[in-house]
Design an enzyme around this catalytic site. Sequence first.
Site, short mmCIF file in Angstrom:
data_model
loop_
_atom_site.label_atom_id
_atom_site.label_comp_id
_atom_site.label_asym_id
_atom_site.label_seq_id
_atom_site.Cartn_x
_atom_site.Cartn_y
_atom_site.Cartn_z
N HIS A 67 0.83 -1.21 0.00
CA HIS A 67 0.00 0.00 0.00
C HIS A 67 0.88 1.27 0.00
O HIS A 67 2.01 1.25 0.49
CB HIS A 67 -0.92 0.01 1.22
N HIS A 68 0.32 2.35 -0.50
CA HIS A 68 1.03 3.64 -0.52
C HIS A 68 1.22 4.18 0.90
O HIS A 68 0.27 4.20 1.68
CB HIS A 68 0.22 4.65 -1.36
N GLY A 69 2.43 4.63 1.21
CA GLY A 69 2.71 5.20 2.54
C GLY A 69 2.22 6.63 2.65
O GLY A 69 2.99 7.57 2.86
N ASP A 70 0.91 6.80 2.52
CA ASP A 70 0.33 8.15 2.40
C ASP A 70 0.49 9.03 3.65
O ASP A 70 0.75 10.23 3.54
CB ASP A 70 -1.15 8.08 1.98
N THR A 122 -3.94 6.78 -3.54
CA THR A 122 -2.99 7.87 -3.82
C THR A 122 -1.63 7.27 -4.17
O THR A 122 -1.44 6.06 -4.12
CB THR A 122 -2.84 8.79 -2.59
#
Length: 412
Positions: free
Chosen positions: A200-203, A237
Amino acid sequence: EYGITRPKGHKVSFHYNSTVEDMHFGKTHPMKPWRLTLTKHLVLGYGLQYAMDTYEAVAAGIDQVRTFHDPDYVEFLSQVSPQTFDKLCQVPRFRNHVPAKHEGDSVDLGPFNLSTSPGADCPVFDGMSKYLFLYTGATLAATNQLTTNQSDIAINWSGGLHHAHKSEASGFCYINDIVLSIIDMLRIYPRVLYIDIDVHHGDGVEEAFQRQPRVMTLSYHRYGPYDDTGHKFFPGTGDLSDVGLKGTVGEHFALNVPIGSGIDDRQYRYLFESVTGKAIDAFKPSAIVLQCGADSLGGDRLGQFNINIKQHGECVNFVKKTGLPLLILGGGGYTARNVARAWCHETALATNNGAHLSDKIPLDLVPRPEAFMGRAHGDGQLFPKFQKDHRNECVESDLEMKVKKLDEELKY
Ligand code: VJV
Ligand code: CA
Ligand code: ZN
């Protein structure tokens, strides 16, 4: 018997508190803290405790958590439990934090995106407050080992919760221990590089430092217009064009490597080593934080990549070779036995002079050998080959284009 040795002049610290193992997010919730029990069993079974210093983590303090998070949110987290939730929801200053209801929301959300519905991403569960402050305390103790020059590498597999925002829980993450760690590091190190190999994106980390040129964030993640269910892969994102907040000094200090489903070892290695290598050369970090989310492995319950444990570990090796102070954190990982395999292997890479462990798990020395036995559970091997269950959408020319674009970005 397994030849575990303590490397000379290279100190590794391991931070953990077994209390986190007993937590339950809910019966069928994908996040299972007992994956940490299995990890501990393998680490001890292989004798890696002899190659590093192990520390019992203590809970982080409220003031420490406030260095990033909103004071109301921290107060709520420190008091919340299934018993106190409804009462806390009545407090006016907490009610202001209830997110707007979206059409099609399947669960009722309370303040700060928390919920007592069993189907929620961020449920309120028994012992939750204890759990949150413990994983955070472990990350902060690990960070302190590095900033005081007492360790070369510090490890906390219970940390790495990269989605938490300043005043909102998100995607199984409540306190952003990574952001808190980097804030501490910035008191000592001029520049910190954050690398995130969770699927997953490290938003949350990117957002926290989007205006900060002393922190470069670099996330590799599944990203694409839509998945087979018609939804974007969470959190939606982390596009290639997302490079930090435009018009601020933080612009160009965020990098994102969006990846299609089914990426294989060779392709992942190409992306990881090209982009990470160039980022290190260009940014010249003084320390590195590596989030090792194991949901990027093949066979993960939520992930969509086809990479094997050895390649996941090669990312750790590649970063370790810089010789910079290194904080290694966990993150996602939803097929528990494989999370344990990967994180045990990576603990060994950090210590033990970087030597590989035997592929044969010392089943007589692990308390739950059945978790790793049988065809479906990897046949007692540390490095079982995962079945490629995701169609590989990645084409070489596209990977090359991404590397080229990110290379241009690093010329600023
Ligand atoms: O995709 C989402 C958000 C929804 C709304 C909420 N429902 C529950 C799910 C769809 C849009 N959330 C993701 C969050 C992934 C977080 C990853 C965290 C990390 O690995 O990066 C770092 C630790 C998501 N994917 C799958 C689920 N949620 C999911 C949640 C459940 C569930 C099954 C799947 C929650 C409860 C239960 N089952 C019982
Ligand atoms: Ca990532
Ligand atoms: Zn993840």
